[in-house]
Structure formats: C-alpha cells, structure tokens
Scaffold this active site. Sequence first.
Site, PDB file in Angstrom:
ATOM      1  N   GLY A  57      31.719 -42.188  75.531  1.00  0.00           N
ATOM      2  CA  GLY A  57      31.351 -43.297  74.936  1.00  0.00           C
ATOM      3  C   GLY A  57      31.545 -43.686  73.924  1.00  0.00           C
ATOM      4  N   GLN A 206      27.286 -45.333  84.645  1.00  0.00           N
ATOM      5  CA  GLN A 206      27.111 -44.834  83.026  1.00  0.00           C
ATOM      6  C   GLN A 206      25.978 -45.728  83.188  1.00  0.00           C
ATOM      7  OE1 GLN A 206      30.165 -45.154  84.133  1.00  0.00           O
ATOM      8  NE2 GLN A 206      31.600 -43.735  82.251  1.00  0.00           N
ATOM      9  N   ASP A 247      35.328 -49.905  73.949  1.00  0.00           N
ATOM     10  CA  ASP A 247      36.328 -49.098  73.285  1.00  0.00           C
ATOM     11  C   ASP A 247      36.995 -49.571  72.449  1.00  0.00           C
ATOM     12  OD1 ASP A 247      34.910 -49.048  75.989  1.00  0.00           O
ATOM     13  OD2 ASP A 247      34.988 -46.787  75.685  1.00  0.00           O
TER      14      ASP A 247
HETATM   15  O1  MRU Z   1      33.672 -44.206  80.137  1.00  0.00           O
HETATM   16  P1  MRU Z   1      33.036 -44.229  78.589  1.00  0.00           P
HETATM   17  O2  MRU Z   1      31.676 -43.805  79.660  1.00  0.00           O
HETATM   18  O3  MRU Z   1      33.189 -43.597  77.896  1.00  0.00           O
HETATM   19  O4  MRU Z   1      32.540 -45.976  78.474  1.00  0.00           O
HETATM   20  C1  MRU Z   1      32.224 -46.517  77.616  1.00  0.00           C
HETATM   21  C2  MRU Z   1      32.328 -47.823  77.628  1.00  0.00           C
HETATM   22  O5  MRU Z   1      32.876 -48.575  77.920  1.00  0.00           O
HETATM   23  C3  MRU Z   1      30.939 -48.194  76.590  1.00  0.00           C
HETATM   24  O6  MRU Z   1      30.211 -49.215  77.169  1.00  0.00           O
HETATM   25  C4  MRU Z   1      31.729 -48.150  75.283  1.00  0.00           C
HETATM   26  O7  MRU Z   1      32.112 -46.782  75.400  1.00  0.00           O
HETATM   27  C5  MRU Z   1      30.954 -48.684  74.367  1.00  0.00           C
HETATM   28  S1  MRU Z   1      30.391 -48.268  72.976  1.00  0.00           S
HETATM   29  C6  MRU Z   1      28.991 -47.219  72.843  1.00  0.00           C
END
Ligand code: MRU
Length: 367
Positions: A57, A206, A247
Amino acid sequence: MRIDGRAYRTIWQTEDGAEDGAVAIIDQTRLPHDFAVARLTTLEDAAHAIRAMLVRGAPLIGATAAWGVALAMRADPSDSGLERACATLLATRPTAVNLRWALDRLRARLAGLPESERAAVAAGEAAAVADEDVAINRAIGGHGAALIRAAFERKGGGGPVNILTHCNAGWLATVDWGTALAPVYVAVEEGIPLHVWVDETRPRNQGASLTAWELNRHGVPHTIIADNVGGHLMQHGKVDLCIVGTDRTTATGDVCNKIGTYLKALAAHDNGVPFYVGLPSPTIDWGMSDGVREIPIEERDGREVTDLTGRTADGRIETVRLTPDGSPVANFGFDVTPARLVTGLITERGVCPASRAGLLGLFPERG
Ligand code: MRU
C-alpha cells in the site's frame, strides 16, 4: 483501528525501540488467516518487508521506507550510509511514488547534520511521516464521507449506499484509516447506512484477503466479489459509487492504481456511476503529466498468477498450482486510469476535479 479491543497502527516503534530502534509491523502476508507482528531492526529488514509485501500500500510503503532510513542510520550514519540506504529502499518497488517522496524527505532532513545526530533525527522524522499520514487519511475520510452522505440522501431512504472498491486501500495500506476506505470508516461512525463491494483483486487478492479482513474486523457490511463482477453490478444499479486508492497520481490527474482499476473506471463511466479516488498529497507526482506513458508499472513474479495460497479445512496454509506447467505468464501490478474517467480526487484538503487546474486549486503552492 481496533483489533480485539486493542488499537493498532500498521507500523510503530516498539517499547524497547529506544534501545535497538526496533520497529514493529503487521505481517500482511499472513492475513487473513493469522495476525502476526514482525520486528524490523535493520535496513535489510525494512527493504525485505517492502519487497516481499509484508507491508504494502503506497502510504505504508513510504512510512516503512522512512523507518528503514532511521534503522540504517543506527548502523552507518555516514553520507555514503545514507545514500546506500536510500538506494536500497528505492529499488524495492517501482510504482508507488510515496517511497521516493519519503526517501527525499529523510535525505533532505539529514543532509548537513553531524553523524552523531542522524539516527535520532531520522527516527523523529519517520515518526512524523507516520503521524502525518494518519492525519491526512482522517481528513480524506471526512471529505469522502460527505460524498457518501450525499449519495445516501440522493437515494431518499432507498437502502444503504453501495460502494465498490478495488484492492486494499484501507488502514492496512496506510499507517491508519486508509485512503479509499477512510470515507467508509468515517461514514460508519456518522451512522450512514452503507455496504461495500470488495473486488477480490487477483493475482494477490488484496481485496479478498485484506480489505475483507479489515472491514470484517470493523463490522462494516461488505461482500467479496470476483474481479469480473463489478460491471454487471453497475449495469443493474447495484453500485452507487466507486472509491479506490492510488499509488501515483500525475499532476494532470491520471491515476495509477492496482491492476484492474482502469476496467472498473470504464464500467463506471459507461453506467454513470461516480468514480472517486482517495488521494493523499504524498501520492501526487508533480513531475509527471502523462500517466500511461510515464508511470513505471511493476511486473512481479509469475507465481502470483500461477499459484494460490490458502487455508485447508484442517487449518494448514498450503499453496497449490492453478495453471498448466509450461504456459507462460505475465504479471503486471498496476494500471493507469486516465483523468477523464475520474469523477473527483478526494484529498486531505477537499475534493477536486482530476485535472491540473483542480489539483492546483487545492495545492496552489505547487503552481
Ligand atoms: O501492490 P500493493 O498491495 O502495494 O498495491 C496497493 C494498491 O494498489 C492500493 O490500492 C494503493 O496503494 C492505494 S493507497 C492506500
């Protein structure tokens, strides 16, 4: 957020951290089946936690990187130690810009300081990054909850507001509250009836494993759906609004988020469903203006696609293979939703159109 009556953040300095600097995290690779806390005491621990997604995240990656620099400064506070720490952490994951943002912030704070002061100052700055993340997300929650309230009033008492979200942009993706889910938690506190559709979010799931876990723990009504279901729900009036995280968002409002977000935005656009993005300001890349062409998209191990891990009926955690041996696999982690498909960006300073003018209206100091 509270788990079994105890308040947790996703990262914190341990009680004995004053001695060895140790930082605790919730190991997200063990959820939803096992709640386990892991300890980070070195730069390599922090880098591994980000790379192997014990933490993930965008905002939490940034906070962990900040603590990673603080841990590194205890071992080697020299200029070359600082540069090595930043380079090691920056190489862990490419897409979430919060990582670079946090490292730039720590580097700027430590530059010119005597080596003897660096470890303590870095720890203080990492704690500030974490505290600010909590405040930012709480503010996003307030602004987003107003949108949920408006949707509830539009329904004229016609049942709960149905919100679709993708991946995990909840408190597990941040230090606390979440980005996309902060509005949900605040709306629940305010007593607005709602229900969340949770995209499973292949390949790492996730949504199914993390978003569902945290909504469940918090008592928020929700339903897990396969990734392909959202369009069907929207065609049948079963989604009042979508809220996702990001992100990296460009200065022009293009939104990079977990793979599959773009398809949900297309379906929302086709069905007149508002599509909002919870956007903390450290996730804005002010130096980029074309998300599709400029944002680096992470490609991960194909085993995330070929294999599935879960709990067996007798309680063992097992990994099984889904795909034929020998079939090639591609595993792109993120996609970009062009600004034209985004109804609004929910920032800590309020909601704005997904455009350069919209963002500069809230962040005029970046003009
Ligand atoms: O690959 P990840 O689990 O780190 O990706 C996370 C996401 O895409 C979230 O939707 C993103 O970080 C949103 S911010 C809280």
